[in-house]
Design a protein around this motif. Structure first.
Motif, PDB file in Angstrom:
ATOM      1  N   TRP A  18       0.842  -1.205   0.000  1.00  0.00           N
ATOM      2  CA  TRP A  18       0.000   0.000   0.000  1.00  0.00           C
ATOM      3  C   TRP A  18       0.875   1.252   0.000  1.00  0.00           C
ATOM      4  O   TRP A  18       0.598   2.215  -0.736  1.00  0.00           O
ATOM      5  CB  TRP A  18      -0.913  -0.018   1.222  1.00  0.00           C
ATOM      6  CG  TRP A  18      -1.944   1.078   1.222  1.00  0.00           C
ATOM      7  CD1 TRP A  18      -3.186   1.038   0.662  1.00  0.00           C
ATOM      8  CD2 TRP A  18      -1.813   2.377   1.810  1.00  0.00           C
ATOM      9  NE1 TRP A  18      -3.839   2.242   0.864  1.00  0.00           N
ATOM     10  CE2 TRP A  18      -3.024   3.080   1.557  1.00  0.00           C
ATOM     11  CE3 TRP A  18      -0.802   3.023   2.513  1.00  0.00           C
ATOM     12  CZ2 TRP A  18      -3.221   4.375   2.006  1.00  0.00           C
ATOM     13  CZ3 TRP A  18      -1.009   4.325   2.952  1.00  0.00           C
ATOM     14  CH2 TRP A  18      -2.204   4.979   2.693  1.00  0.00           C
ATOM     15  N   ARG A  22       1.132   4.095  -2.990  1.00  0.00           N
ATOM     16  CA  ARG A  22       0.549   5.413  -2.718  1.00  0.00           C
ATOM     17  C   ARG A  22       1.560   6.549  -2.637  1.00  0.00           C
ATOM     18  O   ARG A  22       1.276   7.671  -3.063  1.00  0.00           O
ATOM     19  CB  ARG A  22      -0.226   5.357  -1.394  1.00  0.00           C
ATOM     20  CG  ARG A  22      -1.518   4.567  -1.454  1.00  0.00           C
ATOM     21  CD  ARG A  22      -2.599   5.366  -2.092  1.00  0.00           C
ATOM     22  NE  ARG A  22      -3.880   4.665  -2.135  1.00  0.00           N
ATOM     23  CZ  ARG A  22      -5.018   5.223  -2.531  1.00  0.00           C
ATOM     24  NH1 ARG A  22      -5.030   6.491  -2.905  1.00  0.00           N
ATOM     25  NH2 ARG A  22      -6.125   4.533  -2.561  1.00  0.00           N
ATOM     26  N   LEU A  23       2.725   6.304  -2.077  1.00  0.00           N
ATOM     27  CA  LEU A  23       3.647   7.396  -1.793  1.00  0.00           C
ATOM     28  C   LEU A  23       4.546   7.697  -2.988  1.00  0.00           C
ATOM     29  O   LEU A  23       5.019   6.785  -3.678  1.00  0.00           O
ATOM     30  CB  LEU A  23       4.524   7.056  -0.588  1.00  0.00           C
ATOM     31  CG  LEU A  23       3.812   6.937   0.767  1.00  0.00           C
ATOM     32  CD1 LEU A  23       4.827   6.647   1.864  1.00  0.00           C
ATOM     33  CD2 LEU A  23       3.021   8.198   1.094  1.00  0.00           C
ATOM     34  N   GLY A  27       7.035  11.725  -0.843  1.00  0.00           N
ATOM     35  CA  GLY A  27       6.252  11.188   0.255  1.00  0.00           C
ATOM     36  C   GLY A  27       7.054  10.223   1.112  1.00  0.00           C
ATOM     37  O   GLY A  27       6.944  10.241   2.352  1.00  0.00           O
ATOM     38  N   LEU A  60       1.327  14.742   5.250  1.00  0.00           N
ATOM     39  CA  LEU A  60       1.009  13.455   4.636  1.00  0.00           C
ATOM     40  C   LEU A  60      -0.482  13.164   4.700  1.00  0.00           C
ATOM     41  O   LEU A  60      -1.077  12.661   3.736  1.00  0.00           O
ATOM     42  CB  LEU A  60       1.811  12.340   5.320  1.00  0.00           C
ATOM     43  CG  LEU A  60       3.306  12.273   4.989  1.00  0.00           C
ATOM     44  CD1 LEU A  60       4.017  11.290   5.907  1.00  0.00           C
ATOM     45  CD2 LEU A  60       3.510  11.867   3.535  1.00  0.00           C
ATOM     46  N   TRP A  64      -2.899  12.745   1.510  1.00  0.00           N
ATOM     47  CA  TRP A  64      -3.748  11.561   1.342  1.00  0.00           C
ATOM     48  C   TRP A  64      -5.204  11.965   1.132  1.00  0.00           C
ATOM     49  O   TRP A  64      -5.893  11.418   0.268  1.00  0.00           O
ATOM     50  CB  TRP A  64      -3.607  10.653   2.556  1.00  0.00           C
ATOM     51  CG  TRP A  64      -4.571   9.502   2.537  1.00  0.00           C
ATOM     52  CD1 TRP A  64      -4.500   8.378   1.781  1.00  0.00           C
ATOM     53  CD2 TRP A  64      -5.773   9.399   3.294  1.00  0.00           C
ATOM     54  NE1 TRP A  64      -5.568   7.559   2.023  1.00  0.00           N
ATOM     55  CE2 TRP A  64      -6.370   8.167   2.946  1.00  0.00           C
ATOM     56  CE3 TRP A  64      -6.387  10.213   4.235  1.00  0.00           C
ATOM     57  CZ2 TRP A  64      -7.570   7.737   3.507  1.00  0.00           C
ATOM     58  CZ3 TRP A  64      -7.580   9.787   4.806  1.00  0.00           C
ATOM     59  CH2 TRP A  64      -8.151   8.562   4.442  1.00  0.00           C
ATOM     60  N   SER A  67      -5.688  13.273  -2.324  1.00  0.00           N
ATOM     61  CA  SER A  67      -5.595  12.235  -3.357  1.00  0.00           C
ATOM     62  C   SER A  67      -6.916  11.492  -3.550  1.00  0.00           C
ATOM     63  O   SER A  67      -7.141  10.903  -4.614  1.00  0.00           O
ATOM     64  CB  SER A  67      -4.494  11.242  -2.993  1.00  0.00           C
ATOM     65  OG  SER A  67      -4.880  10.434  -1.885  1.00  0.00           O
ATOM     66  N   SER A 196      -0.405  12.505  -8.549  1.00  0.00           N
ATOM     67  CA  SER A 196      -0.025  12.951  -7.214  1.00  0.00           C
ATOM     68  C   SER A 196      -0.868  14.132  -6.775  1.00  0.00           C
ATOM     69  O   SER A 196      -1.418  14.895  -7.591  1.00  0.00           O
ATOM     70  CB  SER A 196       1.466  13.327  -7.183  1.00  0.00           C
ATOM     71  OG  SER A 196       1.716  14.400  -8.074  1.00  0.00           O
ATOM     72  N   ASP A 197      -0.987  14.294  -5.465  1.00  0.00           N
ATOM     73  CA  ASP A 197      -1.750  15.408  -4.898  1.00  0.00           C
ATOM     74  C   ASP A 197      -0.980  16.712  -5.113  1.00  0.00           C
ATOM     75  O   ASP A 197       0.184  16.691  -5.537  1.00  0.00           O
ATOM     76  CB  ASP A 197      -1.968  15.163  -3.404  1.00  0.00           C
ATOM     77  CG  ASP A 197      -0.676  15.315  -2.626  1.00  0.00           C
ATOM     78  OD1 ASP A 197      -0.505  16.334  -1.950  1.00  0.00           O
ATOM     79  OD2 ASP A 197       0.200  14.406  -2.741  1.00  0.00           O
ATOM     80  N   VAL A 202       1.450  12.179  -2.037  1.00  0.00           N
ATOM     81  CA  VAL A 202       0.612  10.974  -2.100  1.00  0.00           C
ATOM     82  C   VAL A 202      -0.049  10.907  -3.472  1.00  0.00           C
ATOM     83  O   VAL A 202      -0.474  11.934  -4.019  1.00  0.00           O
ATOM     84  CB  VAL A 202      -0.456  10.967  -0.986  1.00  0.00           C
ATOM     85  CG1 VAL A 202      -1.262   9.671  -1.028  1.00  0.00           C
ATOM     86  CG2 VAL A 202       0.202  11.132   0.380  1.00  0.00           C
TER      87      VAL A 202
END
Length: 448
Positions: A18, A22-23, A27, A60, A64, A67, A196-197, A202
């Motif tokens: 995960w 995600r990262l 991140g 973070l 998240w 995202s 990515s955000d 994230v």
């Protein structure tokens, strides 16, 4: 206890997957810095460290949350090859159509695989190559075995490919590349679109389910030019022997009954139509037949030497021309497997696909394999033995084949430390890392 260890390994593996999914690189840097600062912040005199850890953790969490707003309504199609080769990259086209009301920009695409985590029984039964040399703790916890099982079931970490901006209703095509780590099936689950955000920490994810499968064939080595014997032998089953072993010959025509013809050859439909006994006439077939015997019996499992033995066998399948001869592949698993290529039977790709799924067998299985090979020796012209060990049983098989008039080439694939001290002049010994150089000496090493 082992069940609890297995559950813990599954949980840790899921968390690791995960986080990797995600990262972003930034991140991971933020997470590592936050963890380090948090550990330092346990000391109450290091208040700034604790504040830095809280700030990074908050960033973070915000990344998240941002995202989660990424959405992508797309239609995806792949153009996958049927086969790949272990250790060699292959690329394929992916078409992405935007079905949403907004343009897709800043999106990357990566392949997703079916869950590679092994079942409890498979993890408990498997043995990582070289596991016997690990310490007591590593052998009993089985973490390295777990990691080995996951790595062998998945290709090398795929790279993401940037997707050009796609307007609503439009489509774009990009190419993805995968490199299978080993032979066998590569199970694909679908594609992942990520972006990515705004903080770049994230990645937002949109999954597209698109299951598929690619067969990774064994890698192959270059063989020297071999002059296999061209002496033809009678094949009592004709070319149909590959699918039905017996005394049936190749059908030629119908003719009237002659005294002495066996009753089982009567063609009853013609008998009923003409009122006279009509029999089927068959033609005996004479052609070359070569055997390729892969020794899978051993105690070391799927180590480097075993994989190279399979690769050597695959090299012969790929090299031997089967338009005017038959090639028999024999190996032992839960039972003796026997398949035939050439003269309208299986193609080389079918045999390579069979070799892609070969696994090690119990040491006692070699006896069954030897009996199956000797049962075929009356029809064989030559035999190539690819051996995983050397003992009296294997030497006896080679000598009995040679005594029956068959030309034998025997290749022992083993690690240097496992090489036997004394070997006959006709046995070729090759080692992982120098397989192709060793095979160059094969042409002059023959047992007759």
């Amino acid at each position: 206890m082992r069940r609890l260890i297995y559950i813990a390994l599954r949980a840790v593996s899921a968390l690791d997957h995960w986080l990797r999914e995600r990262l972003t690189i930034a991140g991971w840097l933020a997470l590592g810095t936050a963890a380090t600062a948090g550990a330092a912040g346990i000391d109450t005199n290091q208040g700034a460290s604790l504040q830095a850890a809280m700030l990074l953790a908050a960033l973070l969490v915000l990344g998240w949350a941002a995202s989660l707003f990424f959405r992508a309504r797309v239609s995806v199609a792949r153009e996958l090859p049927r086969y790949a080769t272990a250790g060699e990259p292959f690329s394929y086209a992916v078409a992405v159509a935007n079905l949403g009301p907004r343009a897709l920009s800043g999106v990357t695409v990566v392949e997703a695989f079916r869950d590679p985590r092994p079942r409890f029984a498979d993890w408990k039964r498997a043995r990582e190559p070289g596991e016997e040399r690990r310490n007591w703790f590593d052998r009993n916890v089985g973490y390295f075995r777990w990691r080995w099982l996951i790595e062998r079931a998945t290709p090398e970490t795929p790279r993401t490919a940037p997707l050009p901006q796609v307007a609503p209703g439009a489509s774009e095509t990009l190419r993805l590349t995968l490199t299978p780590r080993r032979r066998g099936r590569v199970e694909l689950a679908g594609l992942i679109l990520n972006r990515s955000d705004p903080l770049g920490l994230v990645k937002g994810i949109a999954r597209v389910a698109l299951p598929a499968r690619v067969i990774a064939l064994p890698r192959r080595y270059r063989l020297p030019r071999l002059s296999l014997p061209g002496r033809r032998k009678h094949q009592p089953g004709g070319v149909s022997l590959a699918s039905s072993v017996g005394d049936s010959e190749e059908f030629l025509s119908l003719r009237e009954y002659r005294p002495g013809d066996p009753l089982q050859r009567i063609h009853w439909k013609s008998f009923a139509r003409t009122g006279r006994p009509i029999v089927k006439e068959f033609q005996d077939e004479f052609f070359e037949r070569h055997a390729l015997v892969l020794d899978t019996a051993g105690r070391r499992g799927e180590d480097e030497a075993f994989e190279d033995a399979v690769a050597v066998a695959a090299s012969f399948v790929y090299t031997i021309e089967t338009q005017e001869c038959l090639l028999d592949l024999l190996f032992v698993g839960s039972e003796v497997h026997h398949s035939t290529a050439g003269r309208g039977q299986l193609h080389a790709e079918n045999m390579l696909e069979t070799l892609a799924g070969v696994g090690p067998s119990e040491p006692e299985g070699f006896g069954r394999l030897a009996r199956a090979v000797l049962a075929q020796c009356g029809q064989l012209t030559s035999c190539v033995l690819v051996l995983a060990a050397w003992d009296d049983a294997r030497r006896g098989l080679a000598e009995r084949l040679a005594a029956s008039g068959i030309e034998v080439r025997a290749i022992l694939v083993c690690a240097r430390e496992d090489a036997p001290r004394e070997v006959p002049a006709w046995l070729l010994v090759v080692h992982p890392g120098a397989i192709e150089a060793g095979l160059a000496r094969l042409e002059r090493m023959v047992l007759r």
